[in-house]
Design a protein around this motif. Sequence first.
Motif, PDB file in Angstrom:
ATOM      1  N   ARG A 118       0.869  -1.184   0.000  1.00  0.00           N
ATOM      2  CA  ARG A 118       0.000   0.000   0.000  1.00  0.00           C
ATOM      3  C   ARG A 118       0.897   1.222   0.000  1.00  0.00           C
ATOM      4  O   ARG A 118       2.064   1.171   0.403  1.00  0.00           O
ATOM      5  CB  ARG A 118      -0.937   0.005   1.196  1.00  0.00           C
ATOM      6  CG  ARG A 118      -0.225   0.066   2.535  1.00  0.00           C
ATOM      7  CD  ARG A 118      -1.200   0.070   3.671  1.00  0.00           C
ATOM      8  NE  ARG A 118      -0.509  -0.155   4.940  1.00  0.00           N
ATOM      9  CZ  ARG A 118      -1.105  -0.249   6.095  1.00  0.00           C
ATOM     10  NH1 ARG A 118      -2.421  -0.148   6.168  1.00  0.00           N
ATOM     11  NH2 ARG A 118      -0.418  -0.454   7.192  1.00  0.00           N
ATOM     12  N   HIS A 119       0.334   2.335  -0.464  1.00  0.00           N
ATOM     13  CA  HIS A 119       1.098   3.575  -0.571  1.00  0.00           C
ATOM     14  C   HIS A 119       0.399   4.669   0.236  1.00  0.00           C
ATOM     15  O   HIS A 119      -0.617   5.197  -0.202  1.00  0.00           O
ATOM     16  CB  HIS A 119       1.225   4.005  -2.034  1.00  0.00           C
ATOM     17  CG  HIS A 119       1.740   2.922  -2.928  1.00  0.00           C
ATOM     18  ND1 HIS A 119       3.026   2.447  -2.842  1.00  0.00           N
ATOM     19  CD2 HIS A 119       1.137   2.202  -3.898  1.00  0.00           C
ATOM     20  CE1 HIS A 119       3.203   1.500  -3.741  1.00  0.00           C
ATOM     21  NE2 HIS A 119       2.058   1.328  -4.389  1.00  0.00           N
ATOM     22  N   PRO A 120       0.908   5.007   1.415  1.00  0.00           N
ATOM     23  CA  PRO A 120       0.251   6.026   2.236  1.00  0.00           C
ATOM     24  C   PRO A 120       0.434   7.451   1.721  1.00  0.00           C
ATOM     25  O   PRO A 120      -0.334   8.328   2.095  1.00  0.00           O
ATOM     26  CB  PRO A 120       0.896   5.858   3.611  1.00  0.00           C
ATOM     27  CG  PRO A 120       2.201   5.205   3.342  1.00  0.00           C
ATOM     28  CD  PRO A 120       2.012   4.364   2.116  1.00  0.00           C
ATOM     29  N   PRO A 135      -8.255  -0.038   2.367  1.00  0.00           N
ATOM     30  CA  PRO A 135      -7.263   0.595   3.229  1.00  0.00           C
ATOM     31  C   PRO A 135      -7.631   0.343   4.687  1.00  0.00           C
ATOM     32  O   PRO A 135      -8.810   0.205   5.024  1.00  0.00           O
ATOM     33  CB  PRO A 135      -7.361   2.078   2.877  1.00  0.00           C
ATOM     34  CG  PRO A 135      -8.687   2.247   2.234  1.00  0.00           C
ATOM     35  CD  PRO A 135      -9.058   0.935   1.631  1.00  0.00           C
ATOM     36  N   SER A 136      -6.619   0.260   5.520  1.00  0.00           N
ATOM     37  CA  SER A 136      -6.877   0.041   6.939  1.00  0.00           C
ATOM     38  C   SER A 136      -5.672   0.494   7.748  1.00  0.00           C
ATOM     39  O   SER A 136      -4.594   0.721   7.199  1.00  0.00           O
ATOM     40  CB  SER A 136      -7.149  -1.444   7.215  1.00  0.00           C
ATOM     41  OG  SER A 136      -5.964  -2.188   7.044  1.00  0.00           O
ATOM     42  N   ALA A 137      -5.861   0.593   9.050  1.00  0.00           N
ATOM     43  CA  ALA A 137      -4.753   0.907   9.955  1.00  0.00           C
ATOM     44  C   ALA A 137      -4.018  -0.362  10.364  1.00  0.00           C
ATOM     45  O   ALA A 137      -2.995  -0.299  11.041  1.00  0.00           O
ATOM     46  CB  ALA A 137      -5.290   1.622  11.188  1.00  0.00           C
ATOM     47  N   ASP A 144       7.486   0.976   0.850  1.00  0.00           N
ATOM     48  CA  ASP A 144       6.118   0.458   0.896  1.00  0.00           C
ATOM     49  C   ASP A 144       6.239  -1.061   0.914  1.00  0.00           C
ATOM     50  O   ASP A 144       6.187  -1.714  -0.130  1.00  0.00           O
ATOM     51  CB  ASP A 144       5.306   0.922  -0.326  1.00  0.00           C
ATOM     52  CG  ASP A 144       5.107   2.432  -0.346  1.00  0.00           C
ATOM     53  OD1 ASP A 144       4.848   3.010   0.719  1.00  0.00           O
ATOM     54  OD2 ASP A 144       5.210   3.026  -1.428  1.00  0.00           O
ATOM     55  N   ARG A 164      -4.962   6.473  -1.618  1.00  0.00           N
ATOM     56  CA  ARG A 164      -3.857   6.172  -0.715  1.00  0.00           C
ATOM     57  C   ARG A 164      -4.249   5.034   0.226  1.00  0.00           C
ATOM     58  O   ARG A 164      -5.408   4.922   0.628  1.00  0.00           O
ATOM     59  CB  ARG A 164      -3.513   7.403   0.119  1.00  0.00           C
ATOM     60  CG  ARG A 164      -2.791   8.468  -0.639  1.00  0.00           C
ATOM     61  CD  ARG A 164      -2.569   9.673   0.281  1.00  0.00           C
ATOM     62  NE  ARG A 164      -1.735  10.644  -0.359  1.00  0.00           N
ATOM     63  CZ  ARG A 164      -2.170  11.574  -1.197  1.00  0.00           C
ATOM     64  NH1 ARG A 164      -3.462  11.645  -1.475  1.00  0.00           N
ATOM     65  NH2 ARG A 164      -1.330  12.414  -1.748  1.00  0.00           N
ATOM     66  N   ASN A 165      -3.264   4.213   0.580  1.00  0.00           N
ATOM     67  CA  ASN A 165      -3.405   3.134   1.559  1.00  0.00           C
ATOM     68  C   ASN A 165      -4.226   1.937   1.099  1.00  0.00           C
ATOM     69  O   ASN A 165      -4.463   1.021   1.897  1.00  0.00           O
ATOM     70  CB  ASN A 165      -3.936   3.646   2.896  1.00  0.00           C
ATOM     71  CG  ASN A 165      -2.844   4.296   3.698  1.00  0.00           C
ATOM     72  OD1 ASN A 165      -1.756   3.747   3.824  1.00  0.00           O
ATOM     73  ND2 ASN A 165      -3.116   5.474   4.225  1.00  0.00           N
ATOM     74  N   TRP A 221      -4.556  -1.539  -0.250  1.00  0.00           N
ATOM     75  CA  TRP A 221      -3.664  -2.683  -0.423  1.00  0.00           C
ATOM     76  C   TRP A 221      -3.840  -3.229  -1.833  1.00  0.00           C
ATOM     77  O   TRP A 221      -4.972  -3.303  -2.335  1.00  0.00           O
ATOM     78  CB  TRP A 221      -4.009  -3.781   0.579  1.00  0.00           C
ATOM     79  CG  TRP A 221      -3.737  -3.439   2.012  1.00  0.00           C
ATOM     80  CD1 TRP A 221      -4.646  -2.988   2.931  1.00  0.00           C
ATOM     81  CD2 TRP A 221      -2.489  -3.540   2.690  1.00  0.00           C
ATOM     82  NE1 TRP A 221      -4.020  -2.799   4.142  1.00  0.00           N
ATOM     83  CE2 TRP A 221      -2.696  -3.141   4.026  1.00  0.00           C
ATOM     84  CE3 TRP A 221      -1.204  -3.948   2.310  1.00  0.00           C
ATOM     85  CZ2 TRP A 221      -1.688  -3.122   4.978  1.00  0.00           C
ATOM     86  CZ3 TRP A 221      -0.192  -3.929   3.247  1.00  0.00           C
ATOM     87  CH2 TRP A 221      -0.438  -3.527   4.568  1.00  0.00           C
TER      88      TRP A 221
END
Length: 160
Positions: free
Chosen positions: A71-73, A93-95, A146, A119-120, A122
């Motif tokens: 993933r790319h934050p 996306p997730s934390a 990443d 962003r974020n 996966w």
Amino acid sequence: MSHVTPEPLTAAGFAAFGRVHDLGVDGPDVRLTKGPDWLDGFTLPPLIDGRGHLGMTRAPAAPWTCRQMERHPLTEEALFCAGAPIVLAVAPPSAADAPDAAAIRAFVIQPGQVAVMNRNVWHDACCGLDGPTAYYWMAICGLGPDPWVAPDAGPVEIRP
């Protein structure tokens, strides 16, 4: 091992992961121009937010086993093919430190379509739908590592 069957890429189906541009359809985000034997389409807004780098990946054919995702934050990533369809596997996306294997979905990107991941999100590397192929991507590069991470409940097979 669980498996996922790819679905066609549509704006509604992909909305949880990003946006879709169809360069063959004139609309609010795409402008078409036509000549006697050609059709040209381009996005009206910039493809990604920021000054992106263009890349190309050479990929094998589906089916494949999705063993790792990245993933790319700090950047959006756009994916598009030229001559042959590709399959993209994504997870929301997730934390969390790893993608949720149960939430992995796959989409078939046809020539002329562009999938722009938020962003974020996966994602795995894409594979060709009907055989090995190359595809293009655009993202801002050089923003930091990443890492590739295994899905939390083990690998998932992507089967068209």
